[in-house]
Design a protein around this motif. Structure first.
Motif, PDB file in Angstrom:
ATOM      1  N   PRO A  17      -1.858   2.742   6.516  1.00  0.00           N
ATOM      2  CA  PRO A  17      -0.716   3.134   5.680  1.00  0.00           C
ATOM      3  C   PRO A  17       0.156   1.954   5.266  1.00  0.00           C
ATOM      4  N   GLY A  18       0.413   1.031   6.196  1.00  0.00           N
ATOM      5  CA  GLY A  18       1.237  -0.121   5.865  1.00  0.00           C
ATOM      6  C   GLY A  18       0.591  -1.021   4.834  1.00  0.00           C
ATOM      7  N   VAL A  19      -0.720  -1.195   4.935  1.00  0.00           N
ATOM      8  CA  VAL A  19      -1.446  -2.018   3.961  1.00  0.00           C
ATOM      9  C   VAL A  19      -1.402  -1.362   2.588  1.00  0.00           C
ATOM     10  N   LEU A  20      -1.646  -0.066   2.540  1.00  0.00           N
ATOM     11  CA  LEU A  20      -1.617   0.651   1.267  1.00  0.00           C
ATOM     12  C   LEU A  20      -0.228   0.592   0.644  1.00  0.00           C
ATOM     13  N   THR A  21       0.805   0.794   1.463  1.00  0.00           N
ATOM     14  CA  THR A  21       2.170   0.763   0.952  1.00  0.00           C
ATOM     15  C   THR A  21       2.528  -0.627   0.437  1.00  0.00           C
ATOM     16  N   ALA A  22       2.046  -1.667   1.119  1.00  0.00           N
ATOM     17  CA  ALA A  22       2.318  -3.040   0.680  1.00  0.00           C
ATOM     18  C   ALA A  22       1.769  -3.274  -0.726  1.00  0.00           C
ATOM     19  N   LEU A  23       0.567  -2.784  -1.000  1.00  0.00           N
ATOM     20  CA  LEU A  23      -0.016  -2.960  -2.327  1.00  0.00           C
ATOM     21  C   LEU A  23       0.779  -2.202  -3.386  1.00  0.00           C
ATOM     22  N   VAL A  24       1.201  -0.983  -3.060  1.00  0.00           N
ATOM     23  CA  VAL A  24       1.971  -0.190  -4.022  1.00  0.00           C
ATOM     24  C   VAL A  24       3.284  -0.886  -4.350  1.00  0.00           C
ATOM     25  N   ARG A  26       3.798  -3.994  -4.363  1.00  0.00           N
ATOM     26  CA  ARG A  26       3.534  -5.188  -5.162  1.00  0.00           C
ATOM     27  C   ARG A  26       3.210  -4.842  -6.611  1.00  0.00           C
ATOM     28  N   GLY A  27       3.142  -3.569  -6.933  1.00  0.00           N
ATOM     29  CA  GLY A  27       2.914  -3.153  -8.311  1.00  0.00           C
ATOM     30  C   GLY A  27       1.608  -2.447  -8.546  1.00  0.00           C
ATOM     31  N   ALA A  28       0.807  -2.257  -7.502  1.00  0.00           N
ATOM     32  CA  ALA A  28      -0.478  -1.568  -7.666  1.00  0.00           C
ATOM     33  C   ALA A  28      -0.256  -0.065  -7.822  1.00  0.00           C
ATOM     34  N   ASP A  29      -1.059   0.555  -8.664  1.00  0.00           N
ATOM     35  CA  ASP A  29      -1.013   2.011  -8.727  1.00  0.00           C
ATOM     36  C   ASP A  29      -1.707   2.575  -7.488  1.00  0.00           C
ATOM     37  N   PHE A  30      -1.292   3.776  -7.098  1.00  0.00           N
ATOM     38  CA  PHE A  30      -1.756   4.332  -5.831  1.00  0.00           C
ATOM     39  C   PHE A  30      -3.275   4.472  -5.782  1.00  0.00           C
ATOM     40  N   ARG A 102       7.341   7.040   3.802  1.00  0.00           N
ATOM     41  CA  ARG A 102       7.317   7.331   2.367  1.00  0.00           C
ATOM     42  C   ARG A 102       5.906   7.675   1.904  1.00  0.00           C
ATOM     43  N   LEU A 103       4.920   7.037   2.521  1.00  0.00           N
ATOM     44  CA  LEU A 103       3.544   7.333   2.164  1.00  0.00           C
ATOM     45  C   LEU A 103       3.194   8.775   2.540  1.00  0.00           C
ATOM     46  N   TYR A 104       3.704   9.242   3.677  1.00  0.00           N
ATOM     47  CA  TYR A 104       3.550  10.654   4.032  1.00  0.00           C
ATOM     48  C   TYR A 104       4.090  11.535   2.909  1.00  0.00           C
ATOM     49  N   PHE A 105       5.299  11.220   2.458  1.00  0.00           N
ATOM     50  CA  PHE A 105       5.934  12.033   1.430  1.00  0.00           C
ATOM     51  C   PHE A 105       5.108  12.037   0.147  1.00  0.00           C
ATOM     52  N   LEU A 106       4.563  10.883  -0.204  1.00  0.00           N
ATOM     53  CA  LEU A 106       3.755  10.786  -1.422  1.00  0.00           C
ATOM     54  C   LEU A 106       2.521  11.668  -1.319  1.00  0.00           C
ATOM     55  N   CYS A 107       1.847  11.624  -0.167  1.00  0.00           N
ATOM     56  CA  CYS A 107       0.623  12.408   0.009  1.00  0.00           C
ATOM     57  C   CYS A 107       0.901  13.910   0.082  1.00  0.00           C
ATOM     58  N   ALA A 108       2.128  14.273   0.426  1.00  0.00           N
ATOM     59  CA  ALA A 108       2.506  15.691   0.483  1.00  0.00           C
ATOM     60  C   ALA A 108       3.320  16.076  -0.737  1.00  0.00           C
ATOM     61  N   THR A 154      -3.001  12.442  -9.462  1.00  0.00           N
ATOM     62  CA  THR A 154      -1.782  13.243  -9.585  1.00  0.00           C
ATOM     63  C   THR A 154      -0.561  12.473  -9.109  1.00  0.00           C
ATOM     64  N   VAL A 155      -0.710  11.766  -7.996  1.00  0.00           N
ATOM     65  CA  VAL A 155       0.440  11.045  -7.437  1.00  0.00           C
ATOM     66  C   VAL A 155       0.487   9.596  -7.905  1.00  0.00           C
ATOM     67  N   GLY A 156      -0.451   9.207  -8.755  1.00  0.00           N
ATOM     68  CA  GLY A 156      -0.558   7.799  -9.139  1.00  0.00           C
ATOM     69  C   GLY A 156       0.683   7.241  -9.799  1.00  0.00           C
ATOM     70  N   GLU A 157       1.393   8.067 -10.560  1.00  0.00           N
ATOM     71  CA  GLU A 157       2.569   7.583 -11.267  1.00  0.00           C
ATOM     72  C   GLU A 157       3.870   7.938 -10.563  1.00  0.00           C
ATOM     73  N   VAL A 158       3.782   8.521  -9.368  1.00  0.00           N
ATOM     74  CA  VAL A 158       4.991   8.892  -8.629  1.00  0.00           C
ATOM     75  C   VAL A 158       5.564   7.657  -7.949  1.00  0.00           C
ATOM     76  N   ARG A 159       6.834   7.390  -8.173  1.00  0.00           N
ATOM     77  CA  ARG A 159       7.472   6.227  -7.577  1.00  0.00           C
ATOM     78  C   ARG A 159       7.794   6.488  -6.107  1.00  0.00           C
ATOM     79  N   LEU A 160       7.833   5.403  -5.349  1.00  0.00           N
ATOM     80  CA  LEU A 160       8.122   5.514  -3.919  1.00  0.00           C
ATOM     81  C   LEU A 160       9.586   5.205  -3.608  1.00  0.00           C
ATOM     82  N   ASP A 161      10.463   5.344  -4.609  1.00  0.00           N
ATOM     83  CA  ASP A 161      11.866   4.988  -4.390  1.00  0.00           C
ATOM     84  C   ASP A 161      12.758   6.207  -4.240  1.00  0.00           C
TER      85      ASP A 161
END
Length: 394
Positions: A17-24, A26-30, A102-108, A154-161
């Motif tokens: 999860p931390g690695v995935l969140t780090a990429l997001v 940095r500007g990567a789409d989910f 936040r990654l939990y929230f995105l996946c749910a 579906t969640v690709g364009e959802v912001r994590l802020d």
């Protein structure tokens, strides 16, 4: 030896999860970031056994970012994203613990169906492979891959802020736990692992309540089935097989949550499970207090299922006729309504009605084990009414 062996299976999965969140961040789409993390894990399997990294998380972030750049550059439809990710940023500090939350929230995310949210959570947060998730849900791998792919889009364009909906996250974990065990993935144990992780990130008492509920239910798992796979009702379970360590932990977690004086549905459910776990024998169960907790659960949720379970508990506390009266106020189309009515009629001595209702419930059971159990109950009740008749004649 695999990458997971080199560092530890649980440790590798905790890093994902931390690695995935780090990429997001940095500007990567989910969607592409998740693919890149999977590519990085494959590279880890190839290189870590010979050259284990000093900083596994940093290695995964760096490798996953390079994989992401490769994926972007290889897809002409995504070339515009290169403007965002032209230069590779330095590794930087470790991701804070709330980023995984936040990654939990995105996946749910509420735009996802429950099935899609569960699959995406298991993949992105739990670190399970698509094949493992497919096996757990007894569907083809291609079907699960499509489900996860759609969820990622579906969640690709959802912001994590933005803050997420914690209740939705808990509901997804609850769904994961209820899947139990199938294939080579123990989803009940996986839900407990994820709930522990979530509980370490937030002090919300409902998170602790959900973890306590999982622990208390999981403690009875070994006693729920016989060697032939048939179900063992709670009243008939060998309580010596209950895992007292998990029960003690669950009760401690629950007591800490209840002390916060912010009661929620998962805490109420856990309190009911704790009362069952506290009884050394079925006839020592404190049904009066269980009914009181169901009253709280109904007040909080107004759930028809909670009302149905309360009716059964009331039948134990005040007698089967009281339970049947409460059940009569509910919709007969509710899951387990017919089986509950059969049980209460059996307790009341209405053998013919009970046998007929057990047979009806068996015909609409959702799985083979439940169907076999209800069919056997119907046969056993009929045999009790007619001792000259064998249960096998039903």
């Amino acid at each position: 030896m695999t990458a997971a062996d080199a560092v530890g299976v649980d440790r590798v999965r905790e890093l994902i999860p931390g690695v995935l969140t780090a990429l997001v961040h940095r500007g990567a789409d989910f969607a592409t970031a998740e693919d890149a993390v999977q590519e990085a894990l494959l590279k880890a399997v190839e290189s870590w056994p010979q050259r284990p990294p000093a900083d596994p998380k940093g290695w995964l972030i760096t490798t996953a970012w390079r994989c992401f750049l490769d994926l972007v550059r290889s897809d002409s439809a995504r070339r515009r994203r290169e403007q965002v990710v032209a230069d590779e940023p330095p590794p930087g500090p470790a991701i804070a613990v709330d980023e995984t939350l936040r990654l939990y929230f995105l996946c749910a995310h509420p735009r996802l169906s429950p099935a899609a949210a569960v699959a995406l959570t298991l993949r992105a947060v739990g670190g399970l492979t698509t094949r493992q998730i497919a096996q757990a849900y007894l569907v083809p791998e291609a079907t699960m891959a499509q489900r996860i792919s759609r969820a990622k889009r579906t969640v690709g364009e959802v912001r994590l802020d933005r803050p997420g909906d914690l209740h939705t996250v808990l509901r997804v974990l609850y769904l994961v736990f209820n899947e139990g065990y199938s294939g080579d993935v123990d989803l009940a144990a996986e839900a407990i692992r994820l709930a522990r992780q979530l509980a370490a990130m937030t002090d919300d008492p409902e998170v602790a309540g959900l973890l306590a509920l999982f622990l208390l239910h999981h403690a009875r798992r070994d006693a729920r089935t016989r060697a032939d796979g048939s179900l063992v009702p709670l009243a008939e379970q060998d309580r010596g097989r209950w895992r007292r360590g998990l029960i003690a932990e669950g009760v401690t977690v629950l007591q800490t949550a209840l002390a916060r004086d912010r009661l929620g549905e998962y805490q109420a459910q856990a309190a009911i499970a704790a009362l069952h776990a506290d009884a050394q024998a079925a006839d020592e169960t404190d049904w009066v207090q269980i009914v009181e907790w169901y009253d709280e659960l109904v007040r909080i949720t107004d759930s028809p299922i909670a009302r149905l379970n309360r009716a059964v508990a009331l039948g134990e506390a005040d007698g089967p006729r009281a339970g049947l009266a409460a059940l009569a106020q509910l919709d007969p189309a509710l899951p387990r309504y017919t089986a509950s009515a059969a049980y209460l009629h059996e307790r009341a001595g209405d053998i013919d009605t009970a046998a007929e209702l057990y047979a009806q419930a068996a015909a609409h059971a959702h799985n083979l084990a439940e169907r076999n159990h209800l069919t056997l109950r119907a046969a056993t009740v009929r045999h009790r009414d007619d001792p000259g008749r064998s249960p096998g004649d039903a």
